[in-house]
Write a protein that holds these residues in place. Structure first.
Motif, short mmCIF file in Angstrom:
data_model
loop_
_atom_site.label_atom_id
_atom_site.label_comp_id
_atom_site.label_asym_id
_atom_site.label_seq_id
_atom_site.Cartn_x
_atom_site.Cartn_y
_atom_site.Cartn_z
N MET A 112 -5.04 -5.10 7.84
CA MET A 112 -5.09 -3.69 7.06
C MET A 112 -3.85 -3.30 6.59
O MET A 112 -3.76 -2.75 5.46
CB MET A 112 -5.70 -3.06 7.98
CG MET A 112 -6.21 -1.41 7.53
SD MET A 112 -6.84 -1.60 5.60
CE MET A 112 -8.48 -2.18 6.55
N ARG A 113 -2.78 -3.45 7.04
CA ARG A 113 -1.48 -3.14 6.72
C ARG A 113 -0.97 -3.84 5.40
O ARG A 113 -0.50 -3.42 4.40
CB ARG A 113 -0.46 -3.43 7.69
CG ARG A 113 1.02 -2.47 7.49
CD ARG A 113 1.75 -2.53 8.65
NE ARG A 113 1.24 -1.39 9.75
CZ ARG A 113 1.05 -1.72 10.94
NH1 ARG A 113 0.84 -2.89 11.32
NH2 ARG A 113 0.47 -0.59 11.73
N SER A 151 -3.56 -2.60 2.49
CA SER A 151 -3.43 -1.19 1.94
C SER A 151 -2.03 -1.28 1.28
O SER A 151 -1.86 -0.52 0.12
CB SER A 151 -3.35 -0.26 3.24
OG SER A 151 -2.25 -0.62 4.03
N ALA A 201 -1.77 0.09 -2.53
CA ALA A 201 -0.64 1.01 -2.90
C ALA A 201 0.21 0.72 -4.08
O ALA A 201 0.72 1.46 -4.84
CB ALA A 201 0.32 1.32 -1.63
N LEU A 248 -9.57 4.20 -0.57
CA LEU A 248 -10.03 3.01 0.20
C LEU A 248 -11.10 3.40 1.23
O LEU A 248 -10.87 4.33 2.03
CB LEU A 248 -8.96 2.39 0.76
CG LEU A 248 -9.35 1.15 2.05
CD1 LEU A 248 -10.03 0.08 0.99
CD2 LEU A 248 -8.18 0.49 2.53
N ALA A 264 -4.11 2.06 7.33
CA ALA A 264 -4.27 2.31 5.97
C ALA A 264 -3.29 3.41 5.39
O ALA A 264 -2.80 3.44 4.14
CB ALA A 264 -5.58 2.19 5.44
N LYS A 265 -3.58 4.56 6.05
CA LYS A 265 -2.74 5.84 5.55
C LYS A 265 -1.27 5.61 5.77
O LYS A 265 -0.86 6.70 5.08
CB LYS A 265 -3.50 7.07 6.38
CG LYS A 265 -4.79 7.58 6.18
CD LYS A 265 -5.07 8.63 6.92
CE LYS A 265 -6.50 9.30 6.46
NZ LYS A 265 -6.95 10.40 7.32
N ASN A 293 0.09 3.64 3.88
CA ASN A 293 0.52 3.10 2.59
C ASN A 293 -0.23 4.14 1.67
O ASN A 293 -0.05 4.09 0.44
CB ASN A 293 0.03 2.00 2.35
CG ASN A 293 1.04 1.04 3.31
OD1 ASN A 293 2.01 1.17 3.20
ND2 ASN A 293 0.53 0.01 3.98
N LEU A 294 -1.51 4.54 2.00
CA LEU A 294 -2.36 5.20 0.95
C LEU A 294 -2.75 6.69 1.56
O LEU A 294 -2.86 7.02 2.34
CB LEU A 294 -3.71 4.67 1.08
CG LEU A 294 -3.72 2.90 0.59
CD1 LEU A 294 -5.02 2.25 0.61
CD2 LEU A 294 -3.18 2.84 -0.97
N VAL A 319 -8.04 7.71 2.40
CA VAL A 319 -8.72 6.58 3.07
C VAL A 319 -10.00 7.29 3.96
O VAL A 319 -9.73 8.31 4.55
CB VAL A 319 -7.83 5.98 4.22
CG1 VAL A 319 -8.33 4.85 4.87
CG2 VAL A 319 -6.42 5.38 3.25
#
Length: 282
Positions: free
Chosen positions: A221-222, A225, A229, A241, A270-271, A273-274, A277
């Motif tokens: 997931m890292r 994302s 990003a 996402l 994910a947050k 990078n984004l 979410v």
């Protein structure tokens, strides 16, 4: 015989036969969509069901589905119209609607909050000609067009429809080549290329379904994302996402539903990078 150029499979289709997707055929030496205008599903849905969180929230959209698919996801929730034996039986049962008929129906539903059309349920891009022709008329009528897709299509197909599509939700089912190839019989690079090009043409949101013991690691997931990003930075857009929960279905009933805490943990990852979410199916 002719070669279909919709996706990476490049099916060689004999006259009167169909390709891998079950929806494209060869007629008079040319590849055409056998499912053109042939609908198995039509419903007025909330826009959030597509899912789209940041495109006309609170509105309704007339959603259309045909039959066939160019992937083989064992967890498909719409398997009855995508790639099961039952789906291929729909070839003779699906009712035909001309583009102008669909646009008339959609327009008549405006008093109920309808903003336009969503091409969804099965894989719509295997019948992209119907999307192109119908969405063009829908735009001319002042309505919005949404595409819900697995993103397994060539940029030639994308270029055919992109002038008429206002928003997409694209499945980014995983972030590994092996999962796409071995689990879905798909092509990871084609999906990435499609997403990157689509984000330059319309509003895009992405969806990743989390399956226990398959694509549920923080590391994946890292990476996923971080890739999204960099698209945001490159195109100066914020791409939402959706991280959604799996439930056992179709050919994948030997797994438990994804734990809610797994979804929420991956949302937080994910947050990193984004900005946007959203957890789904919880």
């Amino acid at each position: 015989m002719a070669i279909c150029d919709v996706c990476f499979r490049q099916c060689k289709i004999e006259e009167g036969s169909t390709g891998f997707c079950g929806a494209r055929t060869c007629r008079d030496g040319k590849i055409v969509a056998a499912n053109y205008g042939r609908l198995t599903s039509i419903a007025l849905d909330p826009i959030e069901k597509k899912p789209l969180k940041m495109f006309h929230p609170g509105s309704q959209i007339l959603s259309l589905g045909s039959y066939g698919c160019n992937l083989r996801c064992p967890f498909c929730q719409n398997y009855s119209i995508s790639w099961s034996q039952k789906a291929f039986e729909y070839k003779d049962k699906a009712e035909y609607y001309a583009p102008e008929e669909i646009v008339k129906i959609a327009s008549d539903l405006r008093p109920r909050g309808n903003i336009g059309l969503a091409f969804t349920y099965n894989e719509p891009l295997i019948g992209y000609e119907f999307i192109r022709d119908t969405a063009k008329r829908s735009n001319e009528a002042g309505m919005q067009n949404v595409l819900v897709t697995n993103g397994t299509a060539t940029l030639k197909v994308l270029n055919e429809i992109s002038p008429y599509i206002d928003a997409m939700n694209i499945d980014l089912k995983t972030f590994t080549t092996s999962f796409y190839k071995d689990f879905l019989d798909g092509d990871f690079q084609m999906v990435k290329d499609f997403i990157q090009s689509a984000t330059a043409s319309c509003h895009v949101e992405l969806t990743t379904l989390i399956i226990p013991d398959e694509n549920d690691s923080e590391e994946e997931m890292r990476e996923l994302s971080a890739w999204v990003a960099q698209l945001e930075n490159q195109l100066n857009k914020k791409i939402p996402l959706h991280i959604t929960r799996f439930f056992p279905t179709f050919k994948l009933t030997d797994r438990e539903p994804t734990p809610v805490n797994t979804i929420m943990r991956l949302v937080e990852v994910a947050k990193e990078n984004l900005e946007f979410v959203f957890p789904g199916n919880i």
